[in-house]
Design a protein around this motif. Structure first.
Motif, PDB file in Angstrom:
ATOM      1  N   ILE A   1       0.833  -1.206   0.000  1.00  0.00           N
ATOM      2  CA  ILE A   1       0.000   0.000   0.000  1.00  0.00           C
ATOM      3  C   ILE A   1       0.866   1.253   0.000  1.00  0.00           C
ATOM      4  N   ARG A   2       1.905   1.252   0.818  1.00  0.00           N
ATOM      5  CA  ARG A   2       2.781   2.429   0.884  1.00  0.00           C
ATOM      6  C   ARG A   2       3.434   2.710  -0.462  1.00  0.00           C
ATOM      7  N   LYS A   3       3.972   1.670  -1.076  1.00  0.00           N
ATOM      8  CA  LYS A   3       4.664   1.829  -2.357  1.00  0.00           C
ATOM      9  C   LYS A   3       3.709   2.365  -3.422  1.00  0.00           C
ATOM     10  N   GLN A   4       2.525   1.790  -3.495  1.00  0.00           N
ATOM     11  CA  GLN A   4       1.591   2.190  -4.547  1.00  0.00           C
ATOM     12  C   GLN A   4       0.961   3.557  -4.262  1.00  0.00           C
ATOM     13  N   THR A   5       0.790   3.896  -2.998  1.00  0.00           N
ATOM     14  CA  THR A   5       0.300   5.246  -2.681  1.00  0.00           C
ATOM     15  C   THR A   5       1.298   6.292  -3.140  1.00  0.00           C
ATOM     16  N   ALA A   6       2.578   6.070  -2.858  1.00  0.00           N
ATOM     17  CA  ALA A   6       3.617   7.009  -3.303  1.00  0.00           C
ATOM     18  C   ALA A   6       3.631   7.126  -4.822  1.00  0.00           C
ATOM     19  N   GLU A   7       3.457   6.005  -5.506  1.00  0.00           N
ATOM     20  CA  GLU A   7       3.443   6.039  -6.971  1.00  0.00           C
ATOM     21  C   GLU A   7       2.248   6.828  -7.493  1.00  0.00           C
ATOM     22  N   LEU A   8       1.105   6.663  -6.855  1.00  0.00           N
ATOM     23  CA  LEU A   8      -0.097   7.381  -7.291  1.00  0.00           C
ATOM     24  C   LEU A   8       0.032   8.888  -7.053  1.00  0.00           C
ATOM     25  N   LEU A   9       0.601   9.265  -5.922  1.00  0.00           N
ATOM     26  CA  LEU A   9       0.765  10.696  -5.627  1.00  0.00           C
ATOM     27  C   LEU A   9       1.833  11.313  -6.533  1.00  0.00           C
ATOM     28  N   ASN A  10       2.823  10.524  -6.911  1.00  0.00           N
ATOM     29  CA  ASN A  10       3.807  10.906  -7.938  1.00  0.00           C
ATOM     30  C   ASN A  10       4.529  12.215  -7.617  1.00  0.00           C
ATOM     31  N   GLY A  11       4.815  12.425  -6.339  1.00  0.00           N
ATOM     32  CA  GLY A  11       5.560  13.611  -5.949  1.00  0.00           C
ATOM     33  C   GLY A  11       4.764  14.891  -5.906  1.00  0.00           C
ATOM     34  N   TYR A  12       3.459  14.815  -6.121  1.00  0.00           N
ATOM     35  CA  TYR A  12       2.641  16.034  -6.194  1.00  0.00           C
ATOM     36  C   TYR A  12       2.544  16.734  -4.845  1.00  0.00           C
ATOM     37  N   LEU A  13       2.443  15.955  -3.770  1.00  0.00           N
ATOM     38  CA  LEU A  13       2.304  16.518  -2.440  1.00  0.00           C
ATOM     39  C   LEU A  13       3.448  16.051  -1.548  1.00  0.00           C
ATOM     40  N   ASP A  14       3.799  16.891  -0.597  1.00  0.00           N
ATOM     41  CA  ASP A  14       4.735  16.462   0.430  1.00  0.00           C
ATOM     42  C   ASP A  14       3.978  15.620   1.452  1.00  0.00           C
ATOM     43  N   THR A  15       4.481  14.451   1.746  1.00  0.00           N
ATOM     44  CA  THR A  15       3.935  13.611   2.798  1.00  0.00           C
ATOM     45  C   THR A  15       5.093  13.161   3.685  1.00  0.00           C
ATOM     46  N   PRO A  16       4.782  12.729   4.904  1.00  0.00           N
ATOM     47  CA  PRO A  16       5.838  12.123   5.709  1.00  0.00           C
ATOM     48  C   PRO A  16       6.367  10.867   5.018  1.00  0.00           C
ATOM     49  N   ASN A  17       7.480  10.366   5.511  1.00  0.00           N
ATOM     50  CA  ASN A  17       7.963   9.071   5.054  1.00  0.00           C
ATOM     51  C   ASN A  17       6.830   8.063   5.120  1.00  0.00           C
ATOM     52  N   MET A  18       6.642   7.283   4.060  1.00  0.00           N
ATOM     53  CA  MET A  18       5.485   6.400   3.969  1.00  0.00           C
ATOM     54  C   MET A  18       5.392   5.397   5.123  1.00  0.00           C
ATOM     55  N   GLU A  19       6.554   4.962   5.639  1.00  0.00           N
ATOM     56  CA  GLU A  19       6.534   4.029   6.762  1.00  0.00           C
ATOM     57  C   GLU A  19       5.954   4.679   8.019  1.00  0.00           C
ATOM     58  N   ASP A  20       6.063   6.001   8.106  1.00  0.00           N
ATOM     59  CA  ASP A  20       5.510   6.735   9.247  1.00  0.00           C
ATOM     60  C   ASP A  20       4.118   7.289   8.952  1.00  0.00           C
ATOM     61  N   TYR A  21       3.746   7.302   7.686  1.00  0.00           N
ATOM     62  CA  TYR A  21       2.494   7.929   7.264  1.00  0.00           C
ATOM     63  C   TYR A  21       1.335   6.939   7.215  1.00  0.00           C
ATOM     64  N   ILE A  22       1.577   5.745   6.697  1.00  0.00           N
ATOM     65  CA  ILE A  22       0.544   4.704   6.606  1.00  0.00           C
ATOM     66  C   ILE A  22       0.940   3.598   7.566  1.00  0.00           C
ATOM     67  N   VAL A  23       0.199   3.499   8.676  1.00  0.00           N
ATOM     68  CA  VAL A  23       0.642   2.629   9.777  1.00  0.00           C
ATOM     69  C   VAL A  23      -0.498   1.744  10.261  1.00  0.00           C
ATOM     70  N   HIS A  24      -0.124   0.728  11.029  1.00  0.00           N
ATOM     71  CA  HIS A  24      -1.098  -0.180  11.628  1.00  0.00           C
ATOM     72  C   HIS A  24      -1.565   0.390  12.964  1.00  0.00           C
TER      73      HIS A  24
END
Length: 288
Positions: A245-268
Motif C-alpha cells: 500500500i505504501r509503495k503504490q500510494t507514493a506512486e499514485l501521488l507521484n511527488g505532487y504533495l509532500d507527505t511524511p515518510n510512507m513508513e511513518d504515514y501509513i501505519v497499523h
C-alpha cells in the motif's frame, strides 16, 4: 471514589460496554452479540445499572445521524441490520440514564480517537483512521474534533479505477465495486473462496487489496491532508499489505504533495482490538 465514565462500542456483530477512568483505564467490560434492539439494550442497561458514571460515549455501527440539529439525531438510520433501522439509540440511553451525558459518534470515529489520544497516532493533530473488516469505514480526527458535514464521512464507498483484468464485481449491495465492495472481509472471501486468514501471504488477493487501498489512501491524502493514516480491522492484520500500500500510494501521488515518510504515514493500529473501547473512555473523559 474516583470518577467513572462509560463507553459502548456498538458493532453490527457484537457490543462491547466498558466502564473506566477518564484517562482510559478499563475497570470492567462486557461483550455480547448484537441481537434485536430490545434484547441488546437490556444487556447494555444490565451492565451500566451497576455503576455511577458521569458520561457515556457511544461509537456505533451505521449509518447513523450525528447532526445535532436533525430531528433524528442519535438514531441508527438506514442500516440493513434487522430491527435497527431508525432506532433511537441516544434517546433510549437518555431515558434510562437521565442526568448522564451521552456522547454519540461512529464506531470508526471512536477507534480513531483512541489512536489519536493513546495509539499509533499519538502526538499528531490530524488523524485519518480506516477500518477494513466486515466493511470499510473512515473517521477523521482534526485537532481533537471529528470531521463531519451534514453527517459523517463514508470513505469506504469511493469508486476506484479497476485493477487491470480484474472482473470481480464486488460485494457492496449499493455500489458493487466500491472500496468496501472490493476490499472488505466479505469481498476477500467471495473472491478467494475462503476467509483471509486462511490465505497465503503471497496470494494474488493481496495484490488486489493493496491496489484498491492505495487508491483510497491517495484520495484521502489529497482531500483531507492528514498527518497520518492509521489502518485497523481484521483484514489489516495481514501485515504484508502495508509495504504494498505504501509503495503504490507514493506512486499514485507521484511527488505532487509532500507527505511524511510512507513508513511513518501509513501505519497499523497501535491499540489493536481495544482502540474503540479506549477511545470511548478517553472521549468521555475529555467531555466531563
Amino acid at each position: 471514589m474516583a470518577t467513572l465514565v462509560g463507553g459502548i462500542e456498538a458493532g453490527g456483530t457484537k457490543f462491547v460496554c466498558v466502564v473506566g477512568t477518564p484517562d482510559g483505564e478499563i475497570k470492567d467490560s462486557v461483550r455480547f452479540p448484537t441481537e434485536a434492539p430490545e434484547q441488546t439494550m437490556a444487556n447494555v442497561f444490565k451492565f451500566f445499572d451497576q455503576y455511577d458514571v458521569k458520561v457515556i460515549a457511544i461509537g456505533s455501527f451505521g449509518p447513523i445521524d450525528i447532526n445535532e440539529d436533525s430531528a433524528t439525531y442519535g438514531y441508527i438510520t438506514s442500516t440493513p441490520k434487522p430491527g435497527w433501522t431508525n432506532f433511537d439509540f441516544v434517546g433510549a440511553m437518555e431515558k434510562q440514564y437521565p442526568g448522564v451525558k451521552i456522547l454519540w459518534t461512529t464506531d470508526v470515529n471512536i477507534a480513531g480517537y483512541g489512536e489519536y489520544k493513546a495509539g499509533a497516532a499519538k502526538g499528531h493533530k490530524n488523524v485519518l483512521y480506516v477500518t477494513v473488516g466486515t466493511g470499510v469505514g473512515v473517521g477523521y480526527v482534526q485537532d481533537g474534533k471529528f470531521f463531519q458535514g451534514f453527517s459523517h464521512p463514508e470513505g469506504g464507498h469511493m469508486l476506484p479505477r479497476r485493477y487491470p483484468g480484474d472482473e470481480f464485481k464486488g460485494v457492496c449491495p449499493y455500489h458493487g465495486s466500491c472500496i468496501e465492495g472490493l476490499t472488505a472481509g466479505p469481498a476477500v472471501e467471495a473472491r478467494a473462496g475462503k476467509k483471509g486468514h486462511l490465505l497465503a501471504v503471497d496470494d494474488k488477493v493481496w495484490d488486489y487489496e493493496a491496489f484498491y487501498l492505495a487508491q483510497a489512501c491517495a484520495t484521502y491524502t489529497v482531500t483531507f491532508r492528514p498527518d497520518i493514516i492509521v489502518f485497523g480491522g481484521g483484514v489489516m492484520k495481514q501485515e504484508q499489505l502495508f509495504d504494498k500500500i505504501r509503495k503504490q500510494t507514493a506512486e499514485l501521488l507521484n511527488g505532487y504533495l509532500d507527505t511524511p515518510n510512507m513508513e511513518d504515514y501509513i501505519v497499523h493500529v497501535g491499540l489493536g482490538d481495544d482502540a474503540g473501547i479506549k477511545g470511548c473512555l478517553l472521549w468521555a473523559g475529555d467531555n466531563l
